[in-house]
Scaffold this motif. Structure first.
Motif, short mmCIF file in Angstrom:
data_model
loop_
_atom_site.label_atom_id
_atom_site.label_comp_id
_atom_site.label_asym_id
_atom_site.label_seq_id
_atom_site.Cartn_x
_atom_site.Cartn_y
_atom_site.Cartn_z
N UNK A 19 0.84 -1.20 0.00
CA UNK A 19 0.00 0.00 0.00
C UNK A 19 0.88 1.26 0.00
N UNK A 20 1.90 1.25 0.88
CA UNK A 20 2.76 2.43 1.07
C UNK A 20 3.49 2.83 -0.21
N UNK A 21 3.86 1.83 -0.99
CA UNK A 21 4.69 2.11 -2.16
C UNK A 21 3.95 2.02 -3.49
N UNK A 22 2.64 1.86 -3.44
CA UNK A 22 1.88 1.90 -4.70
C UNK A 22 1.87 0.60 -5.47
N UNK A 23 2.02 -0.53 -4.77
CA UNK A 23 1.90 -1.81 -5.47
C UNK A 23 0.41 -2.20 -5.58
N UNK A 24 -0.25 -2.31 -4.41
CA UNK A 24 -1.62 -2.84 -4.40
C UNK A 24 -2.47 -2.08 -3.38
N UNK A 25 -3.67 -1.65 -3.82
CA UNK A 25 -4.61 -0.97 -2.93
C UNK A 25 -5.88 -1.79 -2.85
N UNK A 26 -6.61 -1.60 -1.76
CA UNK A 26 -7.91 -2.26 -1.68
C UNK A 26 -8.88 -1.57 -2.64
N UNK A 27 -9.70 -2.38 -3.31
CA UNK A 27 -10.66 -1.81 -4.26
C UNK A 27 -11.67 -0.93 -3.55
N UNK A 28 -12.03 0.19 -4.16
CA UNK A 28 -13.07 1.11 -3.67
C UNK A 28 -12.82 1.54 -2.22
N UNK A 29 -11.55 1.77 -1.91
CA UNK A 29 -11.16 2.04 -0.53
C UNK A 29 -11.92 3.22 0.08
N UNK A 31 -14.83 4.03 -0.15
CA UNK A 31 -16.17 3.62 0.31
C UNK A 31 -16.10 2.51 1.35
N UNK A 32 -14.93 2.34 1.94
CA UNK A 32 -14.79 1.30 2.96
C UNK A 32 -14.23 0.01 2.39
N UNK A 33 -14.00 -0.01 1.07
CA UNK A 33 -13.36 -1.18 0.45
C UNK A 33 -14.34 -2.28 0.12
N UNK A 34 -14.01 -3.04 -0.93
CA UNK A 34 -14.79 -4.22 -1.29
C UNK A 34 -13.93 -5.42 -0.91
N UNK A 35 -14.50 -6.30 -0.09
CA UNK A 35 -13.72 -7.40 0.49
C UNK A 35 -13.02 -8.26 -0.56
N UNK A 36 -11.74 -8.53 -0.33
CA UNK A 36 -10.96 -9.43 -1.17
C UNK A 36 -10.91 -9.03 -2.64
N UNK A 37 -11.05 -7.74 -2.92
CA UNK A 37 -10.87 -7.26 -4.30
C UNK A 37 -9.78 -6.19 -4.25
N UNK A 38 -8.82 -6.28 -5.16
CA UNK A 38 -7.62 -5.45 -5.06
C UNK A 38 -7.32 -4.74 -6.37
N UNK A 39 -6.69 -3.56 -6.27
CA UNK A 39 -6.29 -2.79 -7.45
C UNK A 39 -4.76 -2.63 -7.44
N UNK A 40 -4.17 -2.74 -8.61
CA UNK A 40 -2.72 -2.55 -8.72
C UNK A 40 -2.41 -1.08 -8.99
N UNK A 41 -1.54 -0.50 -8.18
CA UNK A 41 -1.16 0.91 -8.34
C UNK A 41 -0.01 1.07 -9.34
N UNK A 42 0.56 2.28 -9.42
CA UNK A 42 1.57 2.57 -10.44
C UNK A 42 2.81 1.65 -10.39
N UNK A 43 3.17 1.18 -9.23
CA UNK A 43 4.35 0.30 -9.15
C UNK A 43 3.91 -1.16 -9.37
N UNK A 44 2.79 -1.54 -8.75
CA UNK A 44 2.29 -2.91 -8.87
C UNK A 44 1.95 -3.28 -10.30
#
Ligand code: GAP
Length: 447
Positions: A19-29, A31-44
């Protein structure tokens, strides 16, 4: 192979770094996030793209006997009848009589609810395919499924690909794409999710040669991971017991990785025999057998399938690369990625934003970016920037300082693994970088 200091990565440290380095974020964070669904950030996204591109290179571009394709996620519902997924692609599910929560039967003990201690009911089969409706009518005739594996598109297109590619058996069809499974218990970060990406290859061969190819593709897949930096000690092959075999398989083996919580599957290699082609021939009425011109005989090919998960592979590469050294203020987190897997290979860092440094730094960056995945970073102190690059696993940093401009026309190249620094003439940067990256790769791919 660079030397590691620690070998006990926790899942929490991976999730936090991601999370800190932009690999992977929780989806729809937000809004409280969608369980077990993930988004890849600029580094991920760079990490995952590297994995998919290297897989494609090894399994498709570098080989004469494999072609690629890219099919739709939605397929005719008859596909899932013929493939056996409608009937068999299910997990045993149990429901708690007190709190109504549902669990995979294999994950609970003694019929006791792990959440509230209530009593669990009898088990029933729960189909893992996601259903949706095609068109404006929501009724049984408009039901379609989100594919739970990419494989079926390669079976139903067998004849199209054979005719248009003019390949002869043995040959393979490969694709990379999203699959969906309504898992009862997703978890362990991106390890088990409901939406994920697969990298699958269906290798069509003569029936009597299936075992030879099964061994070949198992070994090939294992080597693919180790030659891209996964340590030998972290990977193993595990053969499925008869009870574990998927409904289509004659034999299957998992390539397993030692994740922070223990051994888990990264890839399954299956001998699918002639199950799929025969089922689709029967259901569709289209002959999917093969005429072998050299042997003057006709048969339904057998299929050996290496099926890898892109997300699980990314998690394994991330977990394997993670290392921590030093303590207190000297503590350093470093991702020891293979240079081909690393999201960025080079970072260009002017010592400061001083006007006299920027033009040279920008021009070096512009020339490197055409050859390597390169980042330009001029914010905060140079020490913090080195730490940041270590944490995303960039093998080399190129630093431009006042000596570069005023004195020696040279830059500093700093190594991620041992933090060693060398001074290199500006005109010889390419040579020096190539040399260091080639040397680093050799330590990952010893002959
Ligand atoms: N076509 C065969 C097949 O799909 P599988 O073993 O079910 O075989 C292949 O899946 C790979 O796909 C797994 O080894 C894993 O890497 C990945 N995979 C499967 N289910 C997953 C899930 N729920 N979340 C993330 N990856 C998954």
């Amino acid at each position: 192979m660079p030397e590691y200091v620690t070998d006990n990565t926790s899942l929490e440290s991976l999730v936090s770094l991601a999370k800190r380095r932009g690999f992977i974020f929780q989806s729809s964070e937000i809004y409280g996030g969608l369980g077990s669904v993930w988004d890849y950030g600029p580094v991920g996204v760079e990490l995952k793209r590297n994995i998919k591109e290297l897989w494609w290179k090894s399994f498709v571009s570098d080989r004469e006997d494999i072609v690629g394709m890219d099919a739709s996620i939605l397929m005719h519902p008859a596909v899932w009848e013929a493939s056996g997924h409608l009937e068999n692609f299910s997990d045993p599910l149990v429901q708690c009589g007190s709190c109504d929560r549902r669990f995979r039967e294999t994950n609970v003990k003694d019929k006791i609810c792990p959440e509230c201690g209530g009593t669990l009911g009898d088990s029933r089969q729960f189909n893992l395919m996601f259903k949706t409706f095609m068109g404006p009518l929501e009724n049984t005739s408009s039901v379609v499924y989100m594919r739970p594996e990419t494989a079926q598109a390669m079976f139903v297109n067998f004849d199209n690909v054979l005719t248009t590619s003019r390949k002869k058996i043995p040959f393979g069809i490969a694709q990379i794409g999203k699959s969906f499974r309504n898992e009862i218990t997703p978890g362990n970060f991106t390890y088990r999710t409901r939406e994920f990406e697969q990298m699958e290859m269906e290798f069509f061969c003569e029936p009597e040669t299936d075992e030879k190819w099964y061994k070949y593709w198992t070994e090939f897949s294992r080597n693919w991971f180790t030659s891209h930096g996964i340590r030998e000690s972290k990977i193993r092959i595990r053969k499925h017991t008869k009870k574990e075999l998927p409904h289509y398989s004659k034999a299957s083996s998992d390539i397993e990785f030692n994740f922070p919580w223990g051994w888990g599957e990264l890839e399954t290699i299956s001998n699918r025999s002639d199950f799929d082609l025969k089922s689709h021939s029967k259901k569709s009425g289209r002959d999917l057998s093969y005429f072998d011109p050299d042997k003057n005989s006709r048969y339904t090919p057998y299929v050996v399938e290496p099926a890898m998960g892109a997300d699980r592979s990314a998690l394994a590469f991330l977990s394997d690369a993670y290392d921590e050294e030093g303590t207190g203020k000297q503590k350093r987190t470093v991702l020891r990625f293979h240079p081909d897997i690393a999201p960025f290979q080079i970072a260009v860092l002017p010592l400061s934003r001083n006007d006299s440094l920027v033009p040279t730094a920008r021009s070096i960056y512009k020339s490197l970016i055409t050859k390597f995945n390169t980042q330009y970073d001029d914010s905060q102190s140079i020490g913090r920037r080195y730490r940041r690059q270590d944490e995303i696993g960039t093998p080399l940093c190129v630093t431009i300082d006042f000596d570069t401009i005023q004195k020696d026309n040279s830059v500093t190249i700093r190594d991620r693994d041992d933090m060693g620094q060398i001074r290199v003439d500006k005109e010889k940067i390419f040579e020096a970088i190539n040399d260091r990256i080639t040397r680093l790769k050799k330590t990952y791919n010893p002959k």
